[in-house]
Enzyme design. Sequence first.
Site, short mmCIF file in Angstrom:
data_model
loop_
_atom_site.label_atom_id
_atom_site.label_comp_id
_atom_site.label_asym_id
_atom_site.label_seq_id
_atom_site.Cartn_x
_atom_site.Cartn_y
_atom_site.Cartn_z
CG ASN A 1 -15.64 3.13 -0.83
OD1 ASN A 1 -15.99 2.01 -1.20
ND2 ASN A 1 -15.38 4.11 -1.67
NE ARG B 1 -14.12 -9.61 -2.50
CZ ARG B 1 -13.85 -8.41 -2.02
NH1 ARG B 1 -14.21 -7.35 -2.68
NH2 ARG B 1 -13.23 -8.29 -0.87
NE ARG C 1 -9.79 -7.64 4.90
CZ ARG C 1 -8.70 -6.93 4.80
NH1 ARG C 1 -8.62 -5.97 3.93
NH2 ARG C 1 -7.66 -7.21 5.54
CG HIS D 1 -6.20 -10.93 -5.78
ND1 HIS D 1 -5.73 -9.90 -6.53
CD2 HIS D 1 -7.39 -10.52 -5.28
CE1 HIS D 1 -6.57 -8.90 -6.48
NE2 HIS D 1 -7.59 -9.24 -5.73
CE1 TYR E 1 -16.90 -3.11 -8.49
CE2 TYR E 1 -15.16 -4.73 -8.23
CZ TYR E 1 -16.19 -3.99 -7.69
OH TYR E 1 -16.50 -4.12 -6.36
NE ARG F 1 -10.49 1.93 -7.97
CZ ARG F 1 -10.57 0.97 -7.08
NH1 ARG F 1 -10.62 1.24 -5.79
NH2 ARG F 1 -10.56 -0.29 -7.45
CG HIS G 1 -11.28 -3.82 -10.55
ND1 HIS G 1 -11.14 -5.15 -10.92
CD2 HIS G 1 -11.20 -3.79 -9.20
CE1 HIS G 1 -10.98 -5.88 -9.83
NE2 HIS G 1 -11.00 -5.09 -8.78
#
Lengths: 713, 517
Positions: A49, A376, A406, A436, A469, A566, A592
């Site tokens: 992270n 992703r 990213r 997204h 997730y 979160r 998530h």
Amino acid sequence: MNEFIDRSDRYISRELSWLDFNARVLDEAACTANPLLERLKFIAIFSSNLDEFFMVRIAGLRQLVQLGKDAPDPAGVRPEEQLALLRTRLEKLLHRQQKLLNSLLAELEKQDIRLRRPHELPEAARKELKRFFQVQILPVLTPLAVDPSHPFPILNSGAIELAVSMKPADRQDTVFAFVEVPEVLPRFIAVRDEQPGKTFVLLEELIMDNLEGLFSGCSIQEFFPFRITRDMDFSVEEEGVEDLLAQIEKKLLQRRQREPIRLEMPRSVPAGELYNWLCGEFQLSPQFRYRTSVPLHLKQFFELAAKAERPDLLEPAWPPIMPPEFAAGGSVFDALSAHEQILIAPPFHAFSPIIRLLEEAADDPDVLAIKQTLYRVSGNSPVVHALQRAARNGKQVTVIVELKARFDEGNNIQWARRLEESGAHVVYGISNLKIHCKALLIVRREDGYIRRYLHLATGNYNDKTAAQYTDLGIMTCDPDLCFDVANLFNVMTGYSAPPQRWRKIAAAPFDLRQRVLELIDREARLSTPERPGRIIAKMNSLSDTEVIDHLHKAAAAHVRIDLIVRGICCLKPGPADGNIRVISIVDRYLEHSRVFYFQNGGEEEFYLSSADWMYRNLSRRIELMFPVESPKIRKILFDLLRMQLKDEEKGRRLMSSGRYTRKLPEHHTPARSQAGSYRYFRNLATEAAGTGENILKVFAAPETDSPHTSPQA
Amino acid sequence: MRKKISDTFPAGIIDIGSHSARLDLFAAAPDGTIRLLESLDRPLNLGFDVFRNGAVSSQSIHQLSSVMGDFARKLDEYGAAARRVVATSAIREAFNRELVISRIRHDSGLEIEILEAQEEARITFLSTREELRRCCDFDRMTGIAFIIGTGSLIVIFFENGLLKFYESAPLGTIRFYDEFGRSGIRPKEIVDILISSAIEQRLRECARLRPDQPLALIGIGAGVRLLVRRHETAGEQTVRLSVDTVADLARQAMREDPQRLGRKLNIPDHQAMSLAPCGSLISYFLNEFNCSEFLCPSTTTRTALLDDLVRRTEKPDATPFLADMLAAAEGVGQKYGFDVAHARSVGRNALALFDKLKRYYDFPPRSRIWLEIAALLHDIGRFIDVRQHHKHSWYLISHAQLPGLSPAEQRIIATVARYHRKAPPKASHPEYMALGADEKVAVLKLAAILRVADALDRAHCGRYRNLKLKLRGDELIIHSTAGEDRRLEELYLKMKSDMFRDVFGLQLKLEEVLEKL
């Protein structure tokens, strides 16, 4: 000054809030209720992270300072002040991480899992390692010398490098060189040292132990490992969508040349000639230099957790449960036709029904078209394989690929090309808008009539992350949702302008922000002291100032607001905001899902969304929020939220001081919501399989609240 | 043959307007209902080209071609069996419309059909009527309906639920901006333009609208719908408002900055631009006419085309617009001061003859309505002069606004009326020679009938109300009541039956029968 006070009363600095989140991750490493290797994984997550945080956020802040942009954030803190505050907090956190890691390694040693330096090994083992080095490692290494004819090389971001200074036999001056520790090789090398359990040596230690072999004829003076992290906060300056693909590939190459933002090295490195030379070359102010007493690149300690092969030191497995609607096997289409809506909640639920749906669609002669967003996707994804097959089978396959995810661009470009070659219509996103939302739409002709099947979710179509997730998604044939999502696909492919309005969904950047604000405001409008309104909102991050202001206003109108956030939460529940409660859950799975509940004067509404309440999600991305109308699923969502709100083990509460409560229990408790959720889904499945009756019977247990009962009460 | 609804659907309907192209994809459900699957909207700037320069620019053709390519792929995605691609304004006004059609056919395989204003009026009115019948007693309603697009305005007068008169005007919500520039037009000017276009005067003259007559006002179009969207009620297609409410909305739209109002109503800027022109239009009608209520149905060109497609599929023989066509024809007759009793009497007689003859002779499918309209309007040329009035009738009918008829049909009707008296067709008659072979035969047959029907009401007294006909050998016997003076009819029948005899090979004979006691 007043402005500053007003602001800091209501908001928390985004970056500081993020750091708090990572501190909660570190807490998990400290929590003795977690098995040893799980704790080690949290050490790795903390570092992973942090790497991203440096590459993006700290780099961004530094850029602001360099550009002289001095405007304070909503909490009233200026970029330079933020950097200073972050440095202070980071030092404390890193110190804690190092202490924790050392104690974890000591405890692992008690469990016969050891980390050794080569010189600490018996001679025989060391010799074997040397042979291993010469056969397996040496051929992969590329030393780079730095001298007038070899300028300072471009070092990769994130990789461990060895800095070496030496004197060649034929020269008087010192020569400097680098050796990159290759990421293609394992970091942890198992050693046979006649001891019980397992002994590992770190790859960079092994290389350092054999440096002479690399620089023969030189006398090695100094050497040490270090790691640089580079600024990667690039923005693609699109001129048109056509050349977006080319641009990203170019950017990937450019990435190697970005400015360093962090230099890490062991605390033991002396401030000698090599150190001074290196710092001089990087010209990085001390603010961005870090010394550590533990190995570098702790993200790679995931590898140790796996290589230890000690399931007893890991959380017991929670094997994914097949959603009851699919338990009987058979066609996913049939299951969907038999049920109004089906909830899929990975990782508690298996992700396989989604893969099955795609695979069936690919081979089904009645399927006309498949449309999907891919954000992703894992390298060898079954999703991509199914889509390729569908395209080859003559289906109209439309895939909206987001290239701006990213750090994943390299991966994305490869499979996007493969899909195109199979005949799929691949659309590379919209200029300036990251796509997204997560949606899959299948068009099928059944007995001469068109029927559409839809999957909408909070998480990506990634079978790997679906195991880690917690996400929520629904499969449905609801014509209104299908209509909306088909139209949204047309917007994303550039086939259509956005419609005047959607039937059921809300979509960013069109009406999602307004819809969210309206829902909050409606709750405030309907709220009275006698019958207060109620909002439960679960998301990853909350930072949009407009939403925060509306939440504060709603709280002032007696609306009781529970936020399960979160990560970043810029909303500060001030002392006067008794009605706002913020908790954050950090546990074995990454929380998530985005779930929103509005009491709406008794006509309760539930929504799932791909969007956090952040400016970028509400204004700069294509995002989706959709209502959940099936009473059965609404009941499940409510029960999940209720469990999370009551999670006294992994739920940390944000206090009016802006800090979170810390929880370090020694044993797991029944309040742990992820374990509770898993049991809950397992019970649902067992009950459905056992009795064949309506699974709602499970909820008839007296301890369960009805949806009309406040979970907070 | 009647087709199954599932054979026709999924179907795609593309509407190429002045400022956007839209595709609606529809599918049938097993229960027979039709559902909208997808709705696509792509902005285009054809209006800007056509309304300023008279033709679609090559850049716009290229853009349109790309959009049509996308739409064609979308139709394929659903395997859309039926597709209808229509162009309203601006392409219908474009000098190079044939070029545009050809280019799109070549590039995307889609066949564009120009939707003429009268056809747009017809299908839109039919759809609106269907919708309004569900929410009010529309068949007893009289009023004005206006269809406002971005590039055209159609005004309809309807009486007791039937379309009686329509007129199109080159005015549209965005056309104002195209012509005057974005900042160059104010709502007040729009009202002035409407006043100067004399819509009100035309309605009074042509539709015999009385100044104080209470009217329902129906506003149709996306812009109007946006204006009233705050008053939509769940489950109701039509928005029904009092005059005061809609006047307030119109005033607000005229007064407020379009972008600000758009934000209030959650409408994107480019759509918000249509609010002020729609407000002005509503305001104009409220001021000029005695409006008693306002209705805004959900009809769009695409829903109207869909309804048309469903009608053609499910009931290919139904003629829901027949009564309107006759009402509109009578409207035209009234405008030219026709003798309504004589016109109707000739119409009745002609249809009686037609119905008797069609058992033995071939007639084109829609020739009964051609004959009826020709009968109603055969004498309108008298408005200009009694002498040569059949020729004046031809001209007036050729250029009348008769919704529901194609230009070819209107030509046939005008020519039938032209030969209701005097010389039969000759090679020296250009109006006749311009017709195709089948059209010539149709004209001969129908004009032959019309001449006889006209002769039977020579006295303009409607004596032969219920014509009784009998075919005996090569004679067609027309029964008349005993004791009546039928010398006038016999005389004229003799004069005007030559053509009938030539065309059908039948002699006409008037015979007296005793009425049954």
